[in-house]
Scaffold this active site. Structure first.
Site, PDB file in Angstrom:
ATOM      1  N   ASP A 125      44.929  44.895  25.764  1.00 37.14           N
ATOM      2  CA  ASP A 125      44.012  45.616  24.879  1.00 37.14           C
ATOM      3  C   ASP A 125      43.652  44.755  23.669  1.00 37.14           C
ATOM      4  O   ASP A 125      42.662  45.013  22.987  1.00 37.14           O
ATOM      5  CB  ASP A 125      44.691  46.887  24.332  1.00 37.14           C
ATOM      6  CG  ASP A 125      44.255  48.149  25.062  1.00 37.14           C
ATOM      7  OD1 ASP A 125      43.130  48.172  25.570  1.00 37.14           O
ATOM      8  OD2 ASP A 125      45.053  49.098  25.088  1.00 37.14           O
ATOM      9  N   LYS A 134      40.707  52.811  35.477  1.00 32.79           N
ATOM     10  CA  LYS A 134      41.271  51.461  35.325  1.00 32.79           C
ATOM     11  C   LYS A 134      42.017  51.062  36.597  1.00 32.79           C
ATOM     12  O   LYS A 134      41.879  49.942  37.085  1.00 32.79           O
ATOM     13  CB  LYS A 134      42.218  51.412  34.112  1.00 32.79           C
ATOM     14  CG  LYS A 134      41.466  51.446  32.787  1.00 32.79           C
ATOM     15  CD  LYS A 134      42.372  51.741  31.602  1.00 32.79           C
ATOM     16  CE  LYS A 134      41.504  51.923  30.356  1.00 32.79           C
ATOM     17  NZ  LYS A 134      42.218  52.451  29.202  1.00 32.79           N
ATOM     18  N   GLN A 155      47.890  53.704  26.851  1.00 34.73           N
ATOM     19  CA  GLN A 155      46.670  54.503  26.728  1.00 34.73           C
ATOM     20  C   GLN A 155      46.682  55.314  25.442  1.00 34.73           C
ATOM     21  O   GLN A 155      47.696  55.941  25.094  1.00 34.73           O
ATOM     22  CB  GLN A 155      46.543  55.421  27.958  1.00 34.73           C
ATOM     23  CG  GLN A 155      45.266  56.211  28.021  1.00 34.73           C
ATOM     24  CD  GLN A 155      44.024  55.339  28.204  1.00 34.73           C
ATOM     25  OE1 GLN A 155      44.082  54.277  28.837  1.00 34.73           O
ATOM     26  NE2 GLN A 155      42.905  55.773  27.666  1.00 34.73           N
TER      27      GLN A 155
HETATM   28  N1  GUN Z   1      41.663  55.090  24.975  1.00 34.89           N
HETATM   29  C1  GUN Z   1      40.321  55.059  25.005  1.00 34.89           C
HETATM   30  N2  GUN Z   1      39.893  53.778  25.137  1.00 34.89           N
HETATM   31  C2  GUN Z   1      40.989  53.005  25.196  1.00 34.89           C
HETATM   32  C3  GUN Z   1      41.201  51.605  25.328  1.00 34.89           C
HETATM   33  O1  GUN Z   1      40.287  50.795  25.429  1.00 34.89           O
HETATM   34  N3  GUN Z   1      42.498  51.203  25.350  1.00 34.89           N
HETATM   35  C4  GUN Z   1      43.517  52.065  25.217  1.00 34.89           C
HETATM   36  N4  GUN Z   1      44.762  51.574  25.231  1.00 34.89           N
HETATM   37  N5  GUN Z   1      43.365  53.372  25.095  1.00 34.89           N
HETATM   38  C5  GUN Z   1      42.102  53.829  25.083  1.00 34.89           C
END
Ligand code: GUN
Length: 314
Positions: A146, A79, A123
């Site tokens: 998100d 990311k 996360q």
């Molecule tokens: N863990 C795995 N995929 C994601 C996601 O799209 N967002 C978040 N916050 N955690 C994740």
């Protein structure tokens, strides 16, 4: 193609060389995410330039990582790399796995109040002892890129404008890009998580699909998945879906991602067992994954623009 014919083709191709094998494998088209994701990212890149011109700073995304889950460390790095490559500002705040819920809540509160931060992402998974439902409610919905906050979930459910969770929104764009219109089609979703399964159902319903939602307690899964003209699999179970679960000529979207003991990356769908039966399948890796990250960037950009518009009162 009837199952018997497919079996015959397998036998023929293995004993007679590969000319039929080629024809067979060409029947299923792969829905690659990268070209679609690149379009989204290019648009975000252009929007960042104009945002910087207007506000003299780039949009800023803060990722909060609690603990040291190895997969999460890789995801958060990815990311960061994509955000930085677009010209966004990005930082990852790392808290120890034994951080108390109070510390995490205070950290999120300070990010909510920081006027220089546009997007916040916590996360997942969080260490044991945290209620993910509680934590996602601590984020200011205006910064929740998100889109897991109940405000966004509720608005999406009602078909109102909202930030949309990255993976389901990315899947809708993937379908649209490849000319697969859910309207009037039967769409079966395997999985009911808040991240993928439930928002996916809302998006498909809002796009006029007839939606069947399956989960761990669904009896006779194959009966429901074989109904699907569009099958979305987000079960978290490697190779769950095989030739007994799919409808001929359908579209299969594989959200799963797993590493096998010999280091291969595979999805929830045993792709080699359904190629030739279905019309489209999204590959793992390279299908849904790039869309998720592209939508995270798009949501961050949307959040930054919306906040600045609201701050300026226009
Ligand atoms: N863990 C795995 N995929 C994601 C996601 O799209 N967002 C978040 N916050 N955690 C994740």
């Amino acid at each position: 193609m009837p199952r018997l014919e497919l079996a015959a083709l397998f036998e023929y191709s293995s004993s007679e060389g590969c000319h039929l094998c080629l024809e067979w494998s060409e029947m299923t088209k792969l829905l690659y995410g990268k070209p679609v994701a690149d379009q989204v990212l290019n648009q975000v890149r252009a929007r960042i330039l104009s945002f910087v011109g207007q506000h003299y700073r780039p949009p800023r995304l803060t990722v909060v990582l609690v603990g040291e889950d190895p997969a999460s460390i890789i995801y958060t790095r990815r990311k960061r790399d994509v955000a930085l490559s677009l010209g966004m500002e990005q930082e990852t705040m790392t808290l120890p796995a034994n951080a108390s819920p109070t510390l995490v809540q205070e950290t999120i509160q300070s990010l909510n109040e920081n006027p220089h931060i546009d997007g916040i992402l916590i996360q997942r998974p969080l260490p044991k002892g945290f209620s993910e439902e509680d934590v996602l409610q601590w984020i200011d919905p205006a910064k929740d890129v998100d889109a897991f906050h109940p405000v966004h979930a509720g608005r999406l459910f009602l078909g109102l404008p909202a930030f949309r969770p990255c993976t389901p929104a990315g899947i809708m764009m993937l379908l649209d890009h490849y000319g697969i219109n859910p309207a009037g089609r039967v769409a079966t979703i395997v999985g009911r998580s808040s991240i993928v399964g439930k928002p996916m159902a809302s998006l498909l319903l809002n796009a006029n699909a007839t939606v069947i939602q399956c989960h761990r307690q669904t009896k006779n899964l194959a009966q429901h998945t074989r109904e699907a003209q569009i099958l979305i699999v987000a079960a978290g179970h490697a190779g769950l879906i095989d030739e007994s679960h799919v409808r001929q000529g359908s579209t299969v979207i594989d959200v799963g991602i797993h590493r096998t003991a010999d280091g291969k990356i595979v999805g929830d769908v045993a792709r080699d067992r359904i190629e030739g039966l279905v019309q489209y399948i999204s590959p793992v890796p390279g299908g849904v994954g790039p869309m998720t990250i592209a939508f995270l960037m798009k949501n961050t950009m949307d959040a930054a623009e919306l906040r600045m518009t609201q701050l300026s009162g226009s």
